[in-house]
Motif scaffolding. Structure first.
Motif, PDB file in Angstrom:
ATOM      1  N   TYR A 285       0.833  -1.197   0.000  1.00  0.00           N
ATOM      2  CA  TYR A 285       0.000   0.000   0.000  1.00  0.00           C
ATOM      3  C   TYR A 285       0.871   1.252   0.000  1.00  0.00           C
ATOM      4  N   THR A 286       0.219   2.390  -0.278  1.00  0.00           N
ATOM      5  CA  THR A 286       0.856   3.710  -0.212  1.00  0.00           C
ATOM      6  C   THR A 286      -0.159   4.707   0.324  1.00  0.00           C
ATOM      7  N   LEU A 287       0.273   5.522   1.269  1.00  0.00           N
ATOM      8  CA  LEU A 287      -0.535   6.631   1.772  1.00  0.00           C
ATOM      9  C   LEU A 287       0.297   7.890   1.617  1.00  0.00           C
ATOM     10  N   GLU A 288      -0.255   8.891   0.937  1.00  0.00           N
ATOM     11  CA  GLU A 288       0.513  10.119   0.704  1.00  0.00           C
ATOM     12  C   GLU A 288      -0.359  11.354   0.888  1.00  0.00           C
ATOM     13  N   ALA A 289       0.291  12.472   1.234  1.00  0.00           N
ATOM     14  CA  ALA A 289      -0.424  13.736   1.445  1.00  0.00           C
ATOM     15  C   ALA A 289       0.581  14.874   1.550  1.00  0.00           C
ATOM     16  N   TRP A 290       0.072  16.095   1.375  1.00  0.00           N
ATOM     17  CA  TRP A 290       0.825  17.295   1.713  1.00  0.00           C
ATOM     18  C   TRP A 290       0.445  17.703   3.136  1.00  0.00           C
ATOM     19  N   VAL A 291       1.445  18.044   3.957  1.00  0.00           N
ATOM     20  CA  VAL A 291       1.215  18.338   5.370  1.00  0.00           C
ATOM     21  C   VAL A 291       2.072  19.538   5.786  1.00  0.00           C
TER      22      VAL A 291
ATOM     23  N   ARG B  79      -1.431  19.690  19.370  1.00  0.00           N
ATOM     24  CA  ARG B  79      -1.420  21.130  19.668  1.00  0.00           C
ATOM     25  C   ARG B  79      -1.209  21.987  18.421  1.00  0.00           C
ATOM     26  N   ALA B  80      -0.814  21.390  17.337  1.00  0.00           N
ATOM     27  CA  ALA B  80      -0.496  22.158  16.125  1.00  0.00           C
ATOM     28  C   ALA B  80      -1.757  22.518  15.349  1.00  0.00           C
ATOM     29  N   GLU B  81      -1.631  23.580  14.559  1.00  0.00           N
ATOM     30  CA  GLU B  81      -2.550  23.793  13.455  1.00  0.00           C
ATOM     31  C   GLU B  81      -1.962  23.048  12.264  1.00  0.00           C
ATOM     32  N   CYS B  82      -2.699  22.089  11.771  1.00  0.00           N
ATOM     33  CA  CYS B  82      -2.203  21.242  10.693  1.00  0.00           C
ATOM     34  C   CYS B  82      -2.967  21.541   9.413  1.00  0.00           C
ATOM     35  N   ALA B  83      -2.242  21.991   8.390  1.00  0.00           N
ATOM     36  CA  ALA B  83      -2.838  22.156   7.060  1.00  0.00           C
ATOM     37  C   ALA B  83      -2.525  20.892   6.268  1.00  0.00           C
ATOM     38  N   MET B  84      -3.522  20.426   5.528  1.00  0.00           N
ATOM     39  CA  MET B  84      -3.343  19.163   4.821  1.00  0.00           C
ATOM     40  C   MET B  84      -4.053  19.214   3.482  1.00  0.00           C
ATOM     41  N   SER B  85      -3.529  18.433   2.513  1.00  0.00           N
ATOM     42  CA  SER B  85      -4.116  18.427   1.169  1.00  0.00           C
ATOM     43  C   SER B  85      -3.736  17.144   0.445  1.00  0.00           C
ATOM     44  N   GLN B  86      -4.572  16.763  -0.517  1.00  0.00           N
ATOM     45  CA  GLN B  86      -4.271  15.686  -1.470  1.00  0.00           C
ATOM     46  C   GLN B  86      -3.927  14.362  -0.781  1.00  0.00           C
ATOM     47  N   VAL B  87      -4.851  13.877   0.036  1.00  0.00           N
ATOM     48  CA  VAL B  87      -4.664  12.586   0.697  1.00  0.00           C
ATOM     49  C   VAL B  87      -5.033  11.480  -0.286  1.00  0.00           C
TER      50      VAL B  87
ATOM     51  N   PRO C 108      -8.075   2.679 -10.881  1.00  0.00           N
ATOM     52  CA  PRO C 108      -8.628   1.563 -10.105  1.00  0.00           C
ATOM     53  C   PRO C 108      -7.771   1.164  -8.911  1.00  0.00           C
ATOM     54  N   ASN C 109      -6.540   1.676  -8.827  1.00  0.00           N
ATOM     55  CA  ASN C 109      -5.659   1.345  -7.704  1.00  0.00           C
ATOM     56  C   ASN C 109      -5.851   2.254  -6.500  1.00  0.00           C
ATOM     57  N   LEU C 110      -6.754   3.212  -6.597  1.00  0.00           N
ATOM     58  CA  LEU C 110      -7.025   4.109  -5.479  1.00  0.00           C
ATOM     59  C   LEU C 110      -8.063   3.493  -4.549  1.00  0.00           C
ATOM     60  N   ILE C 111      -7.690   3.336  -3.291  1.00  0.00           N
ATOM     61  CA  ILE C 111      -8.665   2.952  -2.270  1.00  0.00           C
ATOM     62  C   ILE C 111      -9.516   4.162  -1.919  1.00  0.00           C
ATOM     63  N   GLY C 112      -8.890   5.324  -1.908  1.00  0.00           N
ATOM     64  CA  GLY C 112      -9.604   6.571  -1.656  1.00  0.00           C
ATOM     65  C   GLY C 112      -8.748   7.751  -2.069  1.00  0.00           C
ATOM     66  N   LEU C 113      -9.398   8.835  -2.445  1.00  0.00           N
ATOM     67  CA  LEU C 113      -8.714  10.070  -2.838  1.00  0.00           C
ATOM     68  C   LEU C 113      -9.494  11.243  -2.263  1.00  0.00           C
ATOM     69  N   TRP C 114      -8.847  11.953  -1.341  1.00  0.00           N
ATOM     70  CA  TRP C 114      -9.480  13.088  -0.680  1.00  0.00           C
ATOM     71  C   TRP C 114      -8.661  14.346  -0.973  1.00  0.00           C
ATOM     72  N   PRO C 115      -9.034  15.122  -1.979  1.00  0.00           N
ATOM     73  CA  PRO C 115      -8.265  16.344  -2.294  1.00  0.00           C
ATOM     74  C   PRO C 115      -8.285  17.382  -1.172  1.00  0.00           C
TER      75      PRO C 115
ATOM     76  N   ASN D 166     -17.579  20.961   6.307  1.00  0.00           N
ATOM     77  CA  ASN D 166     -16.797  20.025   7.130  1.00  0.00           C
ATOM     78  C   ASN D 166     -16.809  18.603   6.564  1.00  0.00           C
ATOM     79  N   THR D 167     -17.096  18.482   5.248  1.00  0.00           N
ATOM     80  CA  THR D 167     -17.066  17.179   4.586  1.00  0.00           C
ATOM     81  C   THR D 167     -15.954  17.165   3.545  1.00  0.00           C
ATOM     82  N   PHE D 168     -15.131  16.133   3.614  1.00  0.00           N
ATOM     83  CA  PHE D 168     -14.074  15.933   2.626  1.00  0.00           C
ATOM     84  C   PHE D 168     -14.502  14.800   1.706  1.00  0.00           C
ATOM     85  N   LYS D 169     -14.788  15.120   0.463  1.00  0.00           N
ATOM     86  CA  LYS D 169     -15.319  14.145  -0.482  1.00  0.00           C
ATOM     87  C   LYS D 169     -14.237  13.191  -0.982  1.00  0.00           C
ATOM     88  N   ASP D 170     -14.647  11.942  -1.135  1.00  0.00           N
ATOM     89  CA  ASP D 170     -13.798  10.942  -1.781  1.00  0.00           C
ATOM     90  C   ASP D 170     -13.997  11.077  -3.282  1.00  0.00           C
TER      91      ASP D 170
END
Length: 380
Positions: free
Chosen positions: A191-197, A302-310, A335-342, A349-353
């Protein structure tokens, strides 16, 4: 008389050789037309589409001619099929409405090359990577043939991400997560899990950015028990943890990729491997059933975490795949994506797949503190 005759013969031969040298650059014999970019080992090149794109296609002759040479510029989507099959890519041909009709390029007499500029207006790609499969067509003018091997080339159009991102900090036990009542049943061997953080604070341990809900542990956090806590740790399959160096900075964007290849857990930062460890294959395999973000609660996080492109994939992405797609969208139909949350909604407050599998994430009421807009990761 013999001396004069020999001298005359030498002069005549010299004149013949001189004339031959003078015309050497204008021979048609063995000459051919080709695309300069195709003369190397690469079969494709990537063009960044930032508000549109200009593709400069240089067409060359093997040897100069004493006449104009004109050749058609054609577009052949069929050549992408073989390229995709051989390179594991999924490029789609740029739609015909973005391409000129009846295009030609002329190399003037006595010149070795000419450049055809193809302008592509900006358009919405919806995560699809488009390519221009360009070929040389009919030779309209000039006594020359086109090269079969170097008469085609692929120009890949990549559009840099320019997105809205949520800045998150939990209140109480707030987190973002997929529906806890719905199991995905995604069986994987790798598997692979990636994101901008981006983290605003790294002086507290156990700031968990991801917790994969599965039959075997996959828990990703900044900091374990030992300070300083400016390092990333991945706990996987019951292993004690794979740690990076303590060199992460606050308020800096990082691309993070966690890859398990069936034997080794690898951490990439900005497309470069920075840590790795042999990790046992999960007993009974790995069944992924859900995903949580910012999951360790306000007493730890405790951090403010900005995140994108999970992006969660059902295979081990290569270093090249990670590097080639960090700054760009990926095709949600893969077809190899289990999920993609931009995470690019810009409000709510909803992050669409984006894959359409319905694996949306919902953020707790106080989790999202604000949104930042027009974020470019390639211009940090």
């Amino acid at each position: 008389m013999k001396y004069i005759y020999l001298s005359s013969l030498i002069i005549a031969m010299s004149a013949f050789l001189f004339m031959g040298c003078d015309n050497a650059d204008y021979k048609a014999q063995g000459n051919s037309l080709y695309i300069a970019d195709a003369a190397g080992t690469a079969k494709a090149t990537t063009i960044t589409m930032d508000g549109g794109a200009d593709i400069n296609v240089t067409v060359r002759l093997a040897q100069k001619l004493g006449e104009d040479v004109e050749v058609e510029i054609g577009f052949t989507p069929e050549i992408l099929t073989g390229y995709n099959a051989n390179n594991g890519t999924e490029y789609e041909a740029l739609p015909a409405e973005h391409l000129p009709q009846g295009a030609t390029v002329t190399i003037p007499a006595g010149e070795i090359s000419a450049t055809f500029q193809l302008h592509i207006d900006d358009f919405t790609t919806n995560g699809i990577t488009y390519a221009v499969p360009l070929t040389l067509g009919n030779v309209i003018k000039g006594n020359v043939t086109k090269s079969a091997a170097q008469g085609r080339f692929i120009y890949v159009l990549s559009k840099p991400l320019n997105v809205s991102v949520p800045v998150m900090k939990p209140v109480g036990s707030d987190k973002a997560e997929t529906d806890p009542e719905k199991d995905w049943g995604a069986a994987v061997e790798t598997y692979t899990l990636e994101a901008w953080v981006r983290m605003s604070y790294l002086s507290r341990n156990n700031q968990a950015i991801f917790n994969v809900r599965a039959n075997n542990e996959l828990y990703i956090r900044f900091g374990d028990a030992n300070s300083p806590y400016n390092y990333l740790q991945v706990k996987a399959h019951g292993d004690g943890g794979t740690d990076t160096a303590r060199d992460w900075n606050i308020n800096e964007w990082y691309h993070v990729a966690i890859v398990y290849n069936g034997s080794e857990l690898i951490i990439y930062r900005n497309g470069i491997r920075i840590a790795g460890k042999q990790v046992p294959v999960p007993k009974g395999g790995m069944i992924i059933n859900g995903l949580q973000m910012i999951s360790s609660g306000s007493s730890w996080f405790r951090a403010e975490c900005a995140m994108s492109q999970v992006r969660l994939w059902n295979y081990a992405r290569s270093e090249a795949e990670i590097q080639n797609n960090m700054f760009f969208e990926v095709n949600p139909k893969n077809p190899n994506l289990i999920g993609l949350w931009p995470l690019d909604e810009g409000d709510g407050n909803t992050f669409k797949d984006a894959t359409g599998q319905g694996r949306d994430m919902t953020a707790g009421a106080g989790l999202i503190r604000r949104w930042e807009h027009n974020v470019r990761f390639d211009k940090k």
